[in-house]
Write a protein that holds these residues in place. Sequence first.
Motif, PDB file in Angstrom:
ATOM      1  N   HIS A   1      10.776   2.785  -6.366  1.00  0.00           N
ATOM      2  CA  HIS A   1       9.421   3.334  -6.353  1.00  0.00           C
ATOM      3  C   HIS A   1       8.382   2.342  -5.848  1.00  0.00           C
ATOM      4  O   HIS A   1       7.205   2.697  -5.722  1.00  0.00           O
ATOM      5  CB  HIS A   1       9.036   3.881  -7.735  1.00  0.00           C
ATOM      6  N   CYS A   2       8.818   1.110  -5.536  1.00  0.00           N
ATOM      7  CA  CYS A   2       7.922   0.142  -4.892  1.00  0.00           C
ATOM      8  C   CYS A   2       8.033   0.181  -3.370  1.00  0.00           C
ATOM      9  O   CYS A   2       7.197  -0.399  -2.669  1.00  0.00           O
ATOM     10  CB  CYS A   2       8.207  -1.275  -5.393  1.00  0.00           C
ATOM     11  N   VAL A   3       9.056   0.852  -2.844  1.00  0.00           N
ATOM     12  CA  VAL A   3       9.189   0.991  -1.391  1.00  0.00           C
ATOM     13  C   VAL A   3       8.980   2.434  -0.922  1.00  0.00           C
ATOM     14  O   VAL A   3       8.712   2.670   0.250  1.00  0.00           O
ATOM     15  CB  VAL A   3      10.559   0.478  -0.882  1.00  0.00           C
ATOM     16  N   TYR A   4       9.078   3.399  -1.859  1.00  0.00           N
ATOM     17  CA  TYR A   4       8.959   4.803  -1.456  1.00  0.00           C
ATOM     18  C   TYR A   4       8.420   5.624  -2.619  1.00  0.00           C
ATOM     19  O   TYR A   4       8.774   5.396  -3.781  1.00  0.00           O
ATOM     20  CB  TYR A   4      10.316   5.368  -1.023  1.00  0.00           C
ATOM     21  N   ASP A   5       7.560   6.598  -2.303  1.00  0.00           N
ATOM     22  CA  ASP A   5       7.030   7.520  -3.297  1.00  0.00           C
ATOM     23  C   ASP A   5       7.229   8.946  -2.798  1.00  0.00           C
ATOM     24  O   ASP A   5       7.015   9.236  -1.616  1.00  0.00           O
ATOM     25  CB  ASP A   5       5.537   7.254  -3.527  1.00  0.00           C
ATOM     26  N   GLY A   6       7.642   9.830  -3.702  1.00  0.00           N
ATOM     27  CA  GLY A   6       7.942  11.192  -3.297  1.00  0.00           C
ATOM     28  C   GLY A   6       6.760  11.934  -2.719  1.00  0.00           C
ATOM     29  O   GLY A   6       6.930  12.791  -1.852  1.00  0.00           O
ATOM     30  N   ALA A   7       5.546  11.619  -3.179  1.00  0.00           N
ATOM     31  CA  ALA A   7       4.355  12.293  -2.669  1.00  0.00           C
ATOM     32  C   ALA A   7       3.733  11.556  -1.492  1.00  0.00           C
ATOM     33  O   ALA A   7       3.235  12.178  -0.551  1.00  0.00           O
ATOM     34  CB  ALA A   7       3.318  12.440  -3.783  1.00  0.00           C
ATOM     35  N   ASP A   8       3.771  10.216  -1.523  1.00  0.00           N
ATOM     36  CA  ASP A   8       3.029   9.415  -0.541  1.00  0.00           C
ATOM     37  C   ASP A   8       3.888   8.805   0.555  1.00  0.00           C
ATOM     38  O   ASP A   8       3.366   8.227   1.510  1.00  0.00           O
ATOM     39  CB  ASP A   8       2.279   8.285  -1.264  1.00  0.00           C
ATOM     40  N   GLY A   9       5.198   8.902   0.449  1.00  0.00           N
ATOM     41  CA  GLY A   9       6.072   8.369   1.492  1.00  0.00           C
ATOM     42  C   GLY A   9       6.330   6.881   1.348  1.00  0.00           C
ATOM     43  O   GLY A   9       6.245   6.308   0.253  1.00  0.00           O
ATOM     44  N   TRP A  10       6.614   6.231   2.470  1.00  0.00           N
ATOM     45  CA  TRP A  10       7.018   4.833   2.484  1.00  0.00           C
ATOM     46  C   TRP A  10       5.828   3.899   2.274  1.00  0.00           C
ATOM     47  O   TRP A  10       4.711   4.200   2.689  1.00  0.00           O
ATOM     48  CB  TRP A  10       7.705   4.483   3.803  1.00  0.00           C
ATOM     49  N   SER A  11       6.109   2.766   1.647  1.00  0.00           N
ATOM     50  CA  SER A  11       5.085   1.740   1.443  1.00  0.00           C
ATOM     51  C   SER A  11       4.787   1.028   2.754  1.00  0.00           C
ATOM     52  O   SER A  11       5.590   1.044   3.695  1.00  0.00           O
ATOM     53  CB  SER A  11       5.555   0.731   0.393  1.00  0.00           C
ATOM     54  N   TYR A  12       3.629   0.371   2.829  1.00  0.00           N
ATOM     55  CA  TYR A  12       3.238  -0.407   4.006  1.00  0.00           C
ATOM     56  C   TYR A  12       2.338  -1.544   3.554  1.00  0.00           C
ATOM     57  O   TYR A  12       2.062  -1.697   2.356  1.00  0.00           O
ATOM     58  CB  TYR A  12       2.560   0.486   5.052  1.00  0.00           C
TER      59      TYR A  12
ATOM     60  N   SER B   1       0.844  -1.189   0.000  1.00  0.00           N
ATOM     61  CA  SER B   1       0.000   0.000   0.000  1.00  0.00           C
ATOM     62  C   SER B   1       0.881   1.242   0.000  1.00  0.00           C
ATOM     63  O   SER B   1       1.997   1.235   0.542  1.00  0.00           O
ATOM     64  CB  SER B   1      -0.900   0.031   1.236  1.00  0.00           C
ATOM     65  N   SER B   2       0.361   2.306  -0.594  1.00  0.00           N
ATOM     66  CA  SER B   2       1.057   3.598  -0.588  1.00  0.00           C
ATOM     67  C   SER B   2       0.046   4.670  -0.896  1.00  0.00           C
ATOM     68  O   SER B   2      -0.753   4.536  -1.838  1.00  0.00           O
ATOM     69  CB  SER B   2       2.173   3.612  -1.641  1.00  0.00           C
ATOM     70  N   GLY B   3       0.041   5.733  -0.086  1.00  0.00           N
ATOM     71  CA  GLY B   3      -0.853   6.848  -0.333  1.00  0.00           C
ATOM     72  C   GLY B   3      -2.319   6.493  -0.285  1.00  0.00           C
ATOM     73  O   GLY B   3      -3.131   7.112  -0.965  1.00  0.00           O
ATOM     74  N   GLY B   4      -2.684   5.474   0.499  1.00  0.00           N
ATOM     75  CA  GLY B   4      -4.075   5.079   0.621  1.00  0.00           C
ATOM     76  C   GLY B   4      -4.570   4.189  -0.501  1.00  0.00           C
ATOM     77  O   GLY B   4      -5.759   3.854  -0.544  1.00  0.00           O
ATOM     78  N   SER B   5      -3.690   3.767  -1.416  1.00  0.00           N
ATOM     79  CA  SER B   5      -4.046   2.864  -2.503  1.00  0.00           C
ATOM     80  C   SER B   5      -3.201   1.604  -2.428  1.00  0.00           C
ATOM     81  O   SER B   5      -2.186   1.558  -1.721  1.00  0.00           O
ATOM     82  CB  SER B   5      -3.838   3.543  -3.865  1.00  0.00           C
ATOM     83  N   ASP B   6      -3.599   0.575  -3.177  1.00  0.00           N
ATOM     84  CA  ASP B   6      -2.925  -0.723  -3.150  1.00  0.00           C
ATOM     85  C   ASP B   6      -2.294  -1.024  -4.507  1.00  0.00           C
ATOM     86  O   ASP B   6      -2.868  -0.711  -5.555  1.00  0.00           O
ATOM     87  CB  ASP B   6      -3.920  -1.819  -2.778  1.00  0.00           C
ATOM     88  N   TRP B   7      -1.121  -1.664  -4.456  1.00  0.00           N
ATOM     89  CA  TRP B   7      -0.298  -1.820  -5.641  1.00  0.00           C
ATOM     90  C   TRP B   7       0.341  -3.213  -5.666  1.00  0.00           C
ATOM     91  O   TRP B   7       0.363  -3.924  -4.664  1.00  0.00           O
ATOM     92  CB  TRP B   7       0.805  -0.770  -5.656  1.00  0.00           C
TER      93      TRP B   7
END
Length: 351
Positions: A137-148, A107-113
């Motif tokens: 970009h699968c572990v971190y996004d500049g706008a949404d932060g770290w994946s979970y 998950s990242s930024g409230g969405s699932d990937w």
Amino acid sequence: MRSRIPILLSALMLSLLLPGTGAAAAAGAAGADRTAADRAEDGRVLAYWTPARIANAKFRDFVRTDSGKMVPHAKPGGGGGGGGVVTGSSWANGGAIQQRSGRILFSSGGSDWICSGSVVNDSSTSNGYSIVLTAGHCVYDGADGWSYNFLYLPNFDAQPSYDCNTRADGCWRANLLTAHDDFVPAGFGSNETVRVDYGFARVGLRIAGAGTAELDAATGGYGLNTASVADSVTKWAFGYPAEGKYKGNDLIYCAGPTTADPYGAPTWGVACNMGGGSSGGPWIFGTTDPAVHTTGTLLTSVNSYGYSGVQYMFGPKFNAQTQTVFASATSGTASAGVSVVCAVGTSAPNC
């Protein structure tokens, strides 16, 4: 000036939906070796990945303009190969490559990937964790932060199932993520960040079902090639693309000599038509015959991006700093000026 349009390849939802699992399944065969907090987080993540969420998972698809701005939506190039070049074919040889390559839910930024990844050798099969390599970009996004909610599912070609209780090679939850210091906080977009678009996830013991307690004990792991390698040397890129003719449950590979990015990014490319879902899949270097890639095989890059209408996959060039980021994943300690570490213990980490 011609516009530069690299496509950020991430993940596409699959049609194989499986029953959700709850906290009771999280104990598993290694339950006695896990803390109460571990078991609670295992159960939370397992319960999170319901069939509906898996069905709605998608790939991050971006256009990168010549100014480095990221805007949504683009389509990958396609086409065939020739002269011994493979631009996208099913991997039919099984073996270590298939066992060590898998799919990633996050998950990242409230969405699932969904992304692709592979197991890296951390020199121990009894230290309680293993290391998975994927794209930055699968572990971190500049706008949404770290994946979970990060799960790794190895050997997905042989076991195209999300049911962690029945998969022979199980599911593995990340408790720590690492990326290059140049990738955080900007994320994918500039030449500086595509250069280091790789990340590592430290996963704990198997979180459901029965079987081996450590991932790398079950699958083995690759080494990293961090020495300089010239262009025009053949590489094999692997992943689980899930758009166009690809359905996401078949391990696909491309092979051919590497070439420089046509617009000057400090990366290299191989002829390939894999698209969304293949991000983070491994590039293999170390022998001229991909069928014998077993012990001692080295990884030299990951699937990162492509250009609209250009039949190539591009990825970062591994170097000594890649090894440092990997070492931070094993130790859990960041290296100043090179790596950043995020402990993943909540539904939305704020590292």
